[in-house]
Design an enzyme around this catalytic site. Sequence first.
Site, PDB file in Angstrom:
ATOM      1  N   SER A 200       3.528  11.900  -2.795  1.00 10.40           N
ATOM      2  CA  SER A 200       2.061  11.882  -2.858  1.00 10.40           C
ATOM      3  C   SER A 200       1.522  13.107  -3.589  1.00 10.40           C
ATOM      4  CB  SER A 200       1.471  11.832  -1.451  1.00 10.40           C
ATOM      5  OG  SER A 200       1.929  10.703  -0.752  1.00 10.40           O
TER       6      SER A 200
HETATM    7  N1  SAH Z   1       5.415  11.215   2.577  1.00 11.94           N
HETATM    8  C1  SAH Z   1       5.872  11.065   1.210  1.00 11.94           C
HETATM    9  C2  SAH Z   1       5.262   9.861   0.548  1.00 11.94           C
HETATM   10  C3  SAH Z   1       6.261   8.797   0.354  1.00 11.94           C
HETATM   11  S1  SAH Z   1       5.610   7.295  -0.351  1.00 11.94           S
HETATM   12  C4  SAH Z   1       5.562  12.363   0.454  1.00 11.94           C
HETATM   13  O1  SAH Z   1       5.701  13.414   1.013  1.00 11.94           O
HETATM   14  O2  SAH Z   1       5.253  12.343  -0.702  1.00 11.94           O
HETATM   15  C5  SAH Z   1       5.502   6.270   1.076  1.00 11.94           C
HETATM   16  C6  SAH Z   1       6.798   5.915   1.753  1.00 11.94           C
HETATM   17  O3  SAH Z   1       6.500   5.015   2.804  1.00 11.94           O
HETATM   18  C7  SAH Z   1       7.830   5.200   0.870  1.00 11.94           C
HETATM   19  O4  SAH Z   1       9.009   5.952   0.824  1.00 11.94           O
HETATM   20  C8  SAH Z   1       8.029   3.870   1.572  1.00 11.94           C
HETATM   21  O5  SAH Z   1       9.364   3.407   1.523  1.00 11.94           O
HETATM   22  C9  SAH Z   1       7.630   4.210   2.986  1.00 11.94           C
HETATM   23  N2  SAH Z   1       7.289   3.085   3.857  1.00 11.94           N
HETATM   24  C10 SAH Z   1       6.578   1.965   3.556  1.00 11.94           C
HETATM   25  N3  SAH Z   1       6.506   1.157   4.638  1.00 11.94           N
HETATM   26  C11 SAH Z   1       7.191   1.785   5.647  1.00 11.94           C
HETATM   27  C12 SAH Z   1       7.496   1.456   6.996  1.00 11.94           C
HETATM   28  N4  SAH Z   1       7.103   0.297   7.579  1.00 11.94           N
HETATM   29  N5  SAH Z   1       8.222   2.336   7.720  1.00 11.94           N
HETATM   30  C13 SAH Z   1       8.665   3.495   7.188  1.00 11.94           C
HETATM   31  N6  SAH Z   1       8.419   3.858   5.906  1.00 11.94           N
HETATM   32  C14 SAH Z   1       7.695   3.011   5.143  1.00 11.94           C
END
Ligand code: SAH
Length: 301
Positions: free
Chosen positions: A143
């Site tokens: 993000s």
């Molecule tokens: N927190 C991260 C952002 C990752 S993007 C950062 O620091 O930048 C969002 C993430 O959510 C992705 O890796 C995706 O695989 C995950 N995601 C989506 N649905 C999910 C679920 N039901 N349970 C766990 N993770 C999920």
Amino acid sequence: MSDGHSTDKRSTFPLPLSSVTGGAGRKPAAPAPVATPQTATRNASSATGTSRSGAAAAAPAPRPPGYAQAHTPSAPVAQRSELMASEAVRRAMVARVARQGVKDGVVLGAMEAVPRHLFIEPALSAQAYIDASLPIGHNQTISQPYIVARMIEAMREATRASPQEGRQLGRVLEIGTGCGYQAAVLSFVAREVYSIERIKPLHELAKTNLRPLRISNLRLQYGDGMLGLPQVAPFDGIILAAAGLEVPRALLEQLAIGAHLVAPVGAQVQRLERITRIGKSEWASETLEACHFVPLRPGTI
Ligand code: SAH
């Protein structure tokens, strides 16, 4: 919720990172840069410099228990200057986030403490501190710095049930570990952090990225975050890093009374929502701003 398919004992829950801090720390081959949907590309347009004059105003980052510097003073000269350069660009990033409207000094301090470039594949690390989301493989993204800070700030805000301003949060849950960056930032603002990821290789990537930081108050879990972690609940704050059409009921139930859940909600058009649990079966919701995240999906892969 633990990884039933793996024979790797370390991935059973809870996984203290301290248990994986040994070993060869080299990252696996970085995935090729791919065009991915942007995570959290809310372009904070209000960079008017109204609130703070810069990162210097940020509170010194509280060290989470067990946190150790990845780089030591005895590092070779080239590595030292690289480190100092990364600290300078990181300070500039935090100053920009403050100009975009994030006021919470504890959050800004945490952003200043976490080396974001360590969470990004080497080919893209020159872009680590720009105000954008970046690909981390598997069609997911890290993000944008602004939205990471904004969500944590919103989660920390006082409520009527917990009126203490700038309170120290106890137990916090993140859904969507991705590369582990936001989880690392959270570890500076809460006593205990749990983070769930549904894509196994990303869960592993986060472990690899976080290992050198030796953060002992963070637990990573491979599983479907839509179910939360009922065995650890209630949480004093919950953050979703992926957007669903609605916030899963299980997560609302795992929120402590007086605590905030911050989540993007929607499909093509999304908004950042903050839900506060105001009673046993009473929640209040408010819309904070527009945003854009990757989708929240059920199950694990
Ligand atoms: N927190 C991260 C952002 C990752 S993007 C950062 O620091 O930048 C969002 C993430 O959510 C992705 O890796 C995706 O695989 C995950 N995601 C989506 N649905 C999910 C679920 N039901 N349970 C766990 N993770 C999920």
